[in-house]
Design a protein around this motif. Structure first.
Motif, PDB file in Angstrom:
ATOM      1  N   ASP A   6      45.710  56.088 131.306  1.00 28.60           N
ATOM      2  CA  ASP A   6      45.974  56.108 129.869  1.00 28.60           C
ATOM      3  C   ASP A   6      46.449  54.756 129.341  1.00 28.60           C
ATOM      4  OD1 ASP A   6      45.264  58.772 129.750  1.00 28.60           O
ATOM      5  OD2 ASP A   6      47.328  59.499 129.887  1.00 28.60           O
ATOM      6  N   ASP A   7      47.181  54.014 130.155  1.00 24.47           N
ATOM      7  CA  ASP A   7      47.743  52.733 129.709  1.00 24.47           C
ATOM      8  C   ASP A   7      46.858  51.534 130.074  1.00 24.47           C
ATOM      9  OD1 ASP A   7      48.188  52.837 132.442  1.00 24.47           O
ATOM     10  OD2 ASP A   7      50.279  52.183 132.323  1.00 24.47           O
ATOM     11  N   TYR A   8      45.602  51.793 130.406  1.00 24.17           N
ATOM     12  CA  TYR A   8      44.670  50.724 130.783  1.00 24.17           C
ATOM     13  C   TYR A   8      44.469  49.757 129.620  1.00 24.17           C
ATOM     14  CZ  TYR A   8      40.373  48.336 132.084  1.00 24.17           C
ATOM     15  OH  TYR A   8      39.433  47.371 132.359  1.00 24.17           O
ATOM     16  N   LYS A   9      44.444  48.473 129.979  1.00 28.46           N
ATOM     17  CA  LYS A   9      44.148  47.432 128.988  1.00 28.46           C
ATOM     18  C   LYS A   9      42.864  46.731 129.403  1.00 28.46           C
ATOM     19  CE  LYS A   9      48.971  46.579 127.750  1.00 28.46           C
ATOM     20  NZ  LYS A   9      49.561  47.622 128.547  1.00 28.46           N
ATOM     21  N   ASP A  10      42.015  46.440 128.427  1.00 26.18           N
ATOM     22  CA  ASP A  10      40.745  45.780 128.699  1.00 26.18           C
ATOM     23  C   ASP A  10      40.954  44.523 129.535  1.00 26.18           C
ATOM     24  OD1 ASP A  10      37.965  45.846 128.425  1.00 26.18           O
ATOM     25  OD2 ASP A  10      38.007  44.447 126.739  1.00 26.18           O
ATOM     26  N   GLY A  11      40.139  44.383 130.579  1.00 25.63           N
ATOM     27  CA  GLY A  11      40.232  43.229 131.457  1.00 25.63           C
ATOM     28  C   GLY A  11      41.011  43.496 132.735  1.00 25.63           C
ATOM     29  N   GLU A  12      41.772  44.579 132.763  1.00 24.75           N
ATOM     30  CA  GLU A  12      42.497  44.936 133.982  1.00 24.75           C
ATOM     31  C   GLU A  12      41.530  45.578 134.976  1.00 24.75           C
ATOM     32  OE1 GLU A  12      46.898  45.985 132.135  1.00 24.75           O
ATOM     33  OE2 GLU A  12      45.551  47.636 132.611  1.00 24.75           O
ATOM     34  N   LYS A  13      41.970  45.667 136.225  1.00 29.52           N
ATOM     35  CA  LYS A  13      41.166  46.346 137.239  1.00 29.52           C
ATOM     36  C   LYS A  13      41.243  47.849 137.005  1.00 29.52           C
ATOM     37  CE  LYS A  13      41.539  42.870 140.784  1.00 29.52           C
ATOM     38  NZ  LYS A  13      41.799  42.579 142.184  1.00 29.52           N
ATOM     39  N   ASN A  14      40.126  48.533 137.302  1.00 31.51           N
ATOM     40  CA  ASN A  14      40.147  49.992 137.221  1.00 31.51           C
ATOM     41  C   ASN A  14      40.690  50.552 138.543  1.00 31.51           C
ATOM     42  OD1 ASN A  14      37.977  50.334 139.103  1.00 31.51           O
ATOM     43  ND2 ASN A  14      36.486  50.121 137.459  1.00 31.51           N
ATOM     44  N   ASP A  15      40.864  51.859 138.613  1.00 29.01           N
ATOM     45  CA  ASP A  15      41.473  52.478 139.793  1.00 29.01           C
ATOM     46  C   ASP A  15      40.667  52.264 141.071  1.00 29.01           C
ATOM     47  OD1 ASP A  15      43.598  53.347 138.264  1.00 29.01           O
ATOM     48  OD2 ASP A  15      42.851  55.394 138.047  1.00 29.01           O
ATOM     49  N   LEU A  16      39.349  52.224 140.973  1.00 34.29           N
ATOM     50  CA  LEU A  16      38.516  51.997 142.153  1.00 34.29           C
ATOM     51  C   LEU A  16      38.693  50.567 142.661  1.00 34.29           C
ATOM     52  CD1 LEU A  16      36.467  53.182 144.127  1.00 34.29           C
ATOM     53  CD2 LEU A  16      34.655  52.570 142.507  1.00 34.29           C
ATOM     54  N   GLU A  17      38.745  49.617 141.762  1.00 31.83           N
ATOM     55  CA  GLU A  17      38.955  48.217 142.146  1.00 31.83           C
ATOM     56  C   GLU A  17      40.338  48.015 142.770  1.00 31.83           C
ATOM     57  OE1 GLU A  17      36.121  46.345 138.633  1.00 31.83           O
ATOM     58  OE2 GLU A  17      38.206  46.868 138.189  1.00 31.83           O
ATOM     59  N   ILE A  18      41.335  48.675 142.204  1.00 29.18           N
ATOM     60  CA  ILE A  18      42.701  48.603 142.749  1.00 29.18           C
ATOM     61  C   ILE A  18      42.739  49.211 144.142  1.00 29.18           C
ATOM     62  CG2 ILE A  18      45.046  49.496 142.466  1.00 29.18           C
ATOM     63  CD1 ILE A  18      44.534  49.249 139.380  1.00 29.18           C
ATOM     64  N   PHE A  19      42.058  50.332 144.315  1.00 31.45           N
ATOM     65  CA  PHE A  19      42.051  50.983 145.632  1.00 31.45           C
ATOM     66  C   PHE A  19      41.335  50.130 146.670  1.00 31.45           C
ATOM     67  CE2 PHE A  19      40.433  54.125 148.753  1.00 31.45           C
ATOM     68  CZ  PHE A  19      41.674  54.455 149.294  1.00 31.45           C
ATOM     69  N   ALA A  20      40.243  49.487 146.295  1.00 28.14           N
ATOM     70  CA  ALA A  20      39.541  48.586 147.228  1.00 28.14           C
ATOM     71  C   ALA A  20      40.476  47.492 147.714  1.00 28.14           C
ATOM     72  CB  ALA A  20      38.302  47.984 146.559  1.00 28.14           C
ATOM     73  N   GLU A  21      41.252  46.953 146.800  1.00 26.61           N
ATOM     74  CA  GLU A  21      42.222  45.903 147.160  1.00 26.61           C
ATOM     75  C   GLU A  21      43.286  46.460 148.111  1.00 26.61           C
ATOM     76  OE1 GLU A  21      45.299  43.674 144.386  1.00 26.61           O
ATOM     77  OE2 GLU A  21      43.224  43.098 143.925  1.00 26.61           O
ATOM     78  N   LYS A  22      43.723  47.679 147.863  1.00 26.72           N
ATOM     79  CA  LYS A  22      44.711  48.312 148.742  1.00 26.72           C
ATOM     80  C   LYS A  22      44.163  48.476 150.154  1.00 26.72           C
ATOM     81  CE  LYS A  22      47.573  52.421 149.259  1.00 26.72           C
ATOM     82  NZ  LYS A  22      48.054  53.660 148.687  1.00 26.72           N
ATOM     83  N   VAL A  23      42.921  48.940 150.252  1.00 26.75           N
ATOM     84  CA  VAL A  23      42.290  49.110 151.578  1.00 26.75           C
ATOM     85  C   VAL A  23      42.180  47.763 152.285  1.00 26.75           C
ATOM     86  CG1 VAL A  23      40.169  49.777 152.787  1.00 26.75           C
ATOM     87  CG2 VAL A  23      41.058  51.226 150.947  1.00 26.75           C
TER      88      VAL A  23
END
Length: 125
Positions: free
Chosen positions: A103-120
């Motif tokens: 809900d608090d996403y701002k344009d240009g930020e990573k989406n949840d899939l991109e964040i999870f890839a980084e976590k892995v």
């Protein structure tokens, strides 16, 4: 030299995230540039189907991970897929468009899939 299995999974997730972003780019162009709601809806459905199939397509990639990490990755990817499946079931284009975005996403930020890839990618460090 073999590829780190965690990096391989993260790279695959990155590739899937790029596909999602590409579909979204085309969808937004269809809607805002061409005023083509039908194409937008079709592209959002394509994005959602891609996300719904992540779990099935990930299975062999996580085999080399530790059991604990494999379960963690599968569980998170399954949540992505379940949300997408629910969006398809409901048929809500809004729900489809909101997949991967808090809900608090701002344009240009990573989406949840991109964040999870980084976590892995960082698990193996």
């Amino acid at each position: 030299m073999s590829v780190d299995p965690y990096k391989a999974v993260a790279n695959w997730l990155d590739d899937e995230a790029v596909k999602v972003r590409d579909i979204e780019k085309h969808a937004n162009s269809a809607l805002y540039d061409n005023k083509d709601e039908d194409s937008y809806r079709d592209l959002m459905r394509q994005k959602t189907m891609l996300l719904a199939s992540l779990g099935d397509r990930l299975e062999s990639l996580v085999e080399p991970l530790s059991v604990e990490d494999s379960l963690l990755v599968k569980k998170r990817v399954k949540r992505f897929a379940m949300s997408a499946s629910k969006a398809l079931e409901i048929g809500s284009v809004f729900f489809m468009s909101a997949l991967l975005y808090p809900d608090d996403y701002k344009d240009g930020e990573k989406n949840d899939l991109e964040i999870f890839a980084e976590k892995v990618r960082n698990i193996s460090r």
